[in-house]
Scaffold this active site. Structure first.
Site, PDB file in Angstrom:
ATOM      1  N   TRP A 156      39.995  38.850  39.138  1.00  0.00           N
ATOM      2  CA  TRP A 156      41.257  38.824  39.897  1.00  0.00           C
ATOM      3  C   TRP A 156      41.212  39.718  41.127  1.00  0.00           C
ATOM      4  O   TRP A 156      41.920  39.483  42.105  1.00  0.00           O
ATOM      5  CB  TRP A 156      42.444  39.202  39.006  1.00  0.00           C
ATOM      6  CG  TRP A 156      42.360  40.566  38.369  1.00  0.00           C
ATOM      7  CD1 TRP A 156      41.810  40.866  37.162  1.00  0.00           C
ATOM      8  CD2 TRP A 156      42.834  41.814  38.901  1.00  0.00           C
ATOM      9  NE1 TRP A 156      41.901  42.217  36.907  1.00  0.00           N
ATOM     10  CE2 TRP A 156      42.536  42.820  37.953  1.00  0.00           C
ATOM     11  CE3 TRP A 156      43.479  42.187  40.080  1.00  0.00           C
ATOM     12  CZ2 TRP A 156      42.853  44.178  38.156  1.00  0.00           C
ATOM     13  CZ3 TRP A 156      43.801  43.531  40.285  1.00  0.00           C
ATOM     14  CH2 TRP A 156      43.484  44.507  39.325  1.00  0.00           C
TER      15      TRP A 156
ATOM     16  N   TRP B  18      48.937  39.784  41.107  1.00  0.00           N
ATOM     17  CA  TRP B  18      47.616  39.351  40.620  1.00  0.00           C
ATOM     18  C   TRP B  18      47.404  39.719  39.162  1.00  0.00           C
ATOM     19  O   TRP B  18      46.899  38.926  38.371  1.00  0.00           O
ATOM     20  CB  TRP B  18      46.499  39.924  41.513  1.00  0.00           C
ATOM     21  CG  TRP B  18      46.249  38.988  42.652  1.00  0.00           C
ATOM     22  CD1 TRP B  18      46.804  39.039  43.892  1.00  0.00           C
ATOM     23  CD2 TRP B  18      45.448  37.794  42.613  1.00  0.00           C
ATOM     24  NE1 TRP B  18      46.390  37.966  44.638  1.00  0.00           N
ATOM     25  CE2 TRP B  18      45.557  37.193  43.883  1.00  0.00           C
ATOM     26  CE3 TRP B  18      44.658  37.185  41.644  1.00  0.00           C
ATOM     27  CZ2 TRP B  18      44.893  35.996  44.192  1.00  0.00           C
ATOM     28  CZ3 TRP B  18      43.998  36.006  41.951  1.00  0.00           C
ATOM     29  CH2 TRP B  18      44.120  35.428  43.208  1.00  0.00           C
TER      30      TRP B  18
ATOM     31  N   TRP C 183      33.498  38.058  33.533  1.00  0.00           N
ATOM     32  CA  TRP C 183      33.744  37.042  34.547  1.00  0.00           C
ATOM     33  C   TRP C 183      32.487  36.270  34.906  1.00  0.00           C
ATOM     34  O   TRP C 183      31.401  36.822  34.888  1.00  0.00           O
ATOM     35  CB  TRP C 183      34.298  37.712  35.800  1.00  0.00           C
ATOM     36  CG  TRP C 183      35.441  38.597  35.481  1.00  0.00           C
ATOM     37  CD1 TRP C 183      35.388  39.939  35.250  1.00  0.00           C
ATOM     38  CD2 TRP C 183      36.796  38.217  35.289  1.00  0.00           C
ATOM     39  NE1 TRP C 183      36.635  40.410  34.939  1.00  0.00           N
ATOM     40  CE2 TRP C 183      37.510  39.379  34.957  1.00  0.00           C
ATOM     41  CE3 TRP C 183      37.476  37.001  35.371  1.00  0.00           C
ATOM     42  CZ2 TRP C 183      38.866  39.366  34.703  1.00  0.00           C
ATOM     43  CZ3 TRP C 183      38.823  36.993  35.134  1.00  0.00           C
ATOM     44  CH2 TRP C 183      39.510  38.157  34.796  1.00  0.00           C
TER      45      TRP C 183
ATOM     46  N   GLU D  78      64.821  39.235  42.116  1.00  0.00           N
ATOM     47  CA  GLU D  78      63.520  39.222  42.813  1.00  0.00           C
ATOM     48  C   GLU D  78      63.298  40.531  43.557  1.00  0.00           C
ATOM     49  O   GLU D  78      62.189  41.063  43.576  1.00  0.00           O
ATOM     50  CB  GLU D  78      63.420  38.045  43.787  1.00  0.00           C
ATOM     51  CG  GLU D  78      63.356  36.694  43.099  1.00  0.00           C
ATOM     52  CD  GLU D  78      62.276  36.597  42.023  1.00  0.00           C
ATOM     53  OE1 GLU D  78      61.116  36.956  42.288  1.00  0.00           O
ATOM     54  OE2 GLU D  78      62.608  36.165  40.898  1.00  0.00           O
TER      55      GLU D  78
ATOM     56  N   TRP E 216      62.107  42.819  41.087  1.00  0.00           N
ATOM     57  CA  TRP E 216      60.673  42.638  40.781  1.00  0.00           C
ATOM     58  C   TRP E 216      59.855  43.496  41.740  1.00  0.00           C
ATOM     59  O   TRP E 216      58.879  44.149  41.362  1.00  0.00           O
ATOM     60  CB  TRP E 216      60.232  41.178  40.954  1.00  0.00           C
ATOM     61  CG  TRP E 216      60.243  40.388  39.683  1.00  0.00           C
ATOM     62  CD1 TRP E 216      61.116  39.393  39.365  1.00  0.00           C
ATOM     63  CD2 TRP E 216      59.334  40.511  38.565  1.00  0.00           C
ATOM     64  NE1 TRP E 216      60.809  38.897  38.112  1.00  0.00           N
ATOM     65  CE2 TRP E 216      59.720  39.555  37.602  1.00  0.00           C
ATOM     66  CE3 TRP E 216      58.244  41.329  38.283  1.00  0.00           C
ATOM     67  CZ2 TRP E 216      59.054  39.399  36.386  1.00  0.00           C
ATOM     68  CZ3 TRP E 216      57.572  41.178  37.075  1.00  0.00           C
ATOM     69  CH2 TRP E 216      57.980  40.226  36.144  1.00  0.00           C
TER      70      TRP E 216
ATOM     71  N   ASN F 243      55.871  31.710  47.076  1.00  0.00           N
ATOM     72  CA  ASN F 243      55.638  32.407  45.806  1.00  0.00           C
ATOM     73  C   ASN F 243      55.093  31.504  44.706  1.00  0.00           C
ATOM     74  O   ASN F 243      54.207  31.896  43.944  1.00  0.00           O
ATOM     75  CB  ASN F 243      56.934  33.080  45.336  1.00  0.00           C
ATOM     76  CG  ASN F 243      56.726  33.845  44.046  1.00  0.00           C
ATOM     77  OD1 ASN F 243      55.878  34.726  43.978  1.00  0.00           O
ATOM     78  ND2 ASN F 243      57.475  33.500  43.013  1.00  0.00           N
TER      79      ASN F 243
END
Ligand code: FAD
Length: 442
Positions: free
Chosen positions: A350, A373, A297, A266, A269, A332
């Site tokens: 987004w 995102w 969208w 993590e 990440w 998370n």
């Protein structure tokens, strides 16, 4: 006198610019420049601003013990910073400015201009490498290109870590002489109710409490939002109150069980998203990694309000949004679900969700937020594929089967709940069909 300019590295330990300044024989002072106009442009909300203010207060005391004054000054936006710093250098009688690099396009343009103006005025300028766990220019594909997919990046990153074994800097021991006067031009806002105690020492305590035991169950506990199964270090990491190398050093002293390994992944990440920003500056310019995976969208503003207020009729999504709105933090698993819901169920841009999260999160961090995102929207590096959807009902069954988390954040759940605002399955099918059309160039 050497002036150290702190930005998102609000700590003493393992801080390259501060360490170098203290190693020199000259007096050292530190400055933090608040830029409220820029923060607004970057969607910072009062949680993050109050968090920075509270941590500056704590840092000031810590630096006082080292006889290093901390000046807190203010100018509106990044474009005003070069002139502001030039004047400050003269006012304080500084001869050189030291800082650590930070990610982001606007940030590097700002630094470039600061360097220009200071060097023209005869000051010296030193910018140290960003304090990351990994060397982003050393981790490349076989063809020498930056990675876009996490798993091979992770493999290479782990290899790089074992052979390079990054070490934190030694503790600062010299006590530089005091020089200059406190400016304190920027008065921080009144303290906001935050559940994280501020300061570098608290960051270390939080780390210690986590690695003392919860880390051993992290691989499973991290997915259960009703329990404290994760470290909750993110607010400290987002402002640099603790360095990733220091965290890694502590981690190395533990046994290497599944929990420890998953936790390191993590942390990697986090490095991956910073790495992507380093190699793909367009990510800092509101652009998707893969623009052809962004369908057009609907942008229905009523739907956006329902999502933001936690009134979608999907209890787990609503509980996540209420946690965010009421505490400034979100687990998370819920970040992934709520982000996916905004894009794949409501067909909203987004970027609206990214800005909303940033305006509420105490741990708001551009690279991780933007990366998260784009991952959820399916248009980022190593994104969840467009045909994979998070089902709010299925997620609730798997990760909050007894509705402990949902009831904690939605007390009204006990009296029944309004119906879902959309048909999840139908909306996701529409989303997938649109992305497929886009990718086929229809
Ligand atoms: P732990 O699980 O204990 O992990 C330790 C540390 O590793 C975290 O503190 C964080 O620094 C890093 N980390 C863990 N998971 C991730 C991840 N998936 N991506 C990047 N770094 C990670 N994190 C932020 O710090 N700031 C943000 O603004 C942010 N926005 C996000 C938005 C979305 C849509 C998503 C899906 C994720 C986002 N994350 C963000 C990542 C992640 O949700 C948080 O870092 C994590 O929930 C923080 O809790 P923790 O400190 O207990 O993490």
């Amino acid at each position: 006198m050497q002036l150290v300019w702190l930005r998102n590295d609000l700590r003493v330990s393992d801080n390259p610019a501060l360490y170098a300044a203290c190693e020199s024989a000259q007096p050292v002072e530190v400055v933090f420049i608040a830029t409220p106009g820029q923060w607004q442009q970057h969607n910072w909300g009062s949680n993050k601003i109050s968090w920075v203010a509270a941590n500056l207060k704590s840092l000031k005391q810590q630096l006082n013990q080292l006889n290093i004054p901390l000046h807190i000054s203010s100018c509106d936006a990044f474009e005003n910073v070069p002139q502001h710093l030039n004047e400050l250098m003269a006012e304080l009688g500084a001869t050189s400015l030291l800082c650590n690099a930070e990610p982001g396009f606007n940030e590097s343009v700002r630094d470039h201009r600061v360097q220009e103006i200071l060097v023209n005025s005869g000051y010296s300028w030193q910018r140290f490498a960003e304090s990351n766990l990994l060397d982003y220019d050393a981790i490349l594909t076989g063809k020498g290109a930056p990675y876009r997919v996490f798993t091979p990046f992770l493999r290479n990153a782990r290899r790089w870590l074992s052979s390079n074994n990054p070490q934190p800097l030694p503790a600062i021991t010299t006590l530089p002489q005091v020089l200059g006067q406190q400016l304190d031009r920027w008065h921080s806002r009144p303290p906001y109710q935050l559940s994280w105690p501020p300061g570098e020492l608290q960051a270390w305590r939080t780390l210690q409490a986590f690695i003392d035991s919860p880390i051993q169950q992290y691989q499973t506990a991290r997915d259960v939002p009703s329990i404290a199964g994760t470290s909750r270090l993110s607010p400290y990491m987002a402002i640099g109150a603790i360095s990733p190398i220091n965290i890694y050093k502590q981690l190395q002293q533990l046994s290497h069980g599944d929990g420890e390994t998953t936790w390191l992944n993590e942390l990697i990440w986090r490095e991956f998203y910073r790495y992507l920003m380093h190699h793909y500056p367009r990510l800092s310019k509101n652009l998707a990694m893969y623009p052809n995976k962004e369908p057009c969208w609907d942008n229905n503003s009523h739907w956006f309000s329902c999502w933001a207020e936690g009134k979608t009729g999907f209890p787990l999504v609503d509980a996540g949004m209420r946690e965010l709105n009421n505490t400034g933090w979100m687990h998370n698993r819920l970040r992934m679900l709520c982000a996916s819901f905004l894009v794949k169920d409501l067909h909203l841009d987004w970027r609206l969700g990214e800005a909303y999260f940033m305006s509420k999160l105490i741990d708001g961090d551009f690279a991780s937020n933007n990366g998260g995102w784009q991952w959820a929207a399916g248009c980022g590096a190593d994104a969840a594929p467009y045909f994979r959807h998070f089902s709010p009902t299925r997620q609730a069954q798997r990760f909050d089967a007894k509705a402990v988390y949902q009831q904690r954040h939605l007390p009204e759940l006990i009296n029944g709940y309004p119906p879902p605002m959309v048909d999840h399955k139908a909306q996701c099918q529409r989303f997938s069909a649109r992305v497929k059309e886009l990718s086929n160039g229809v």
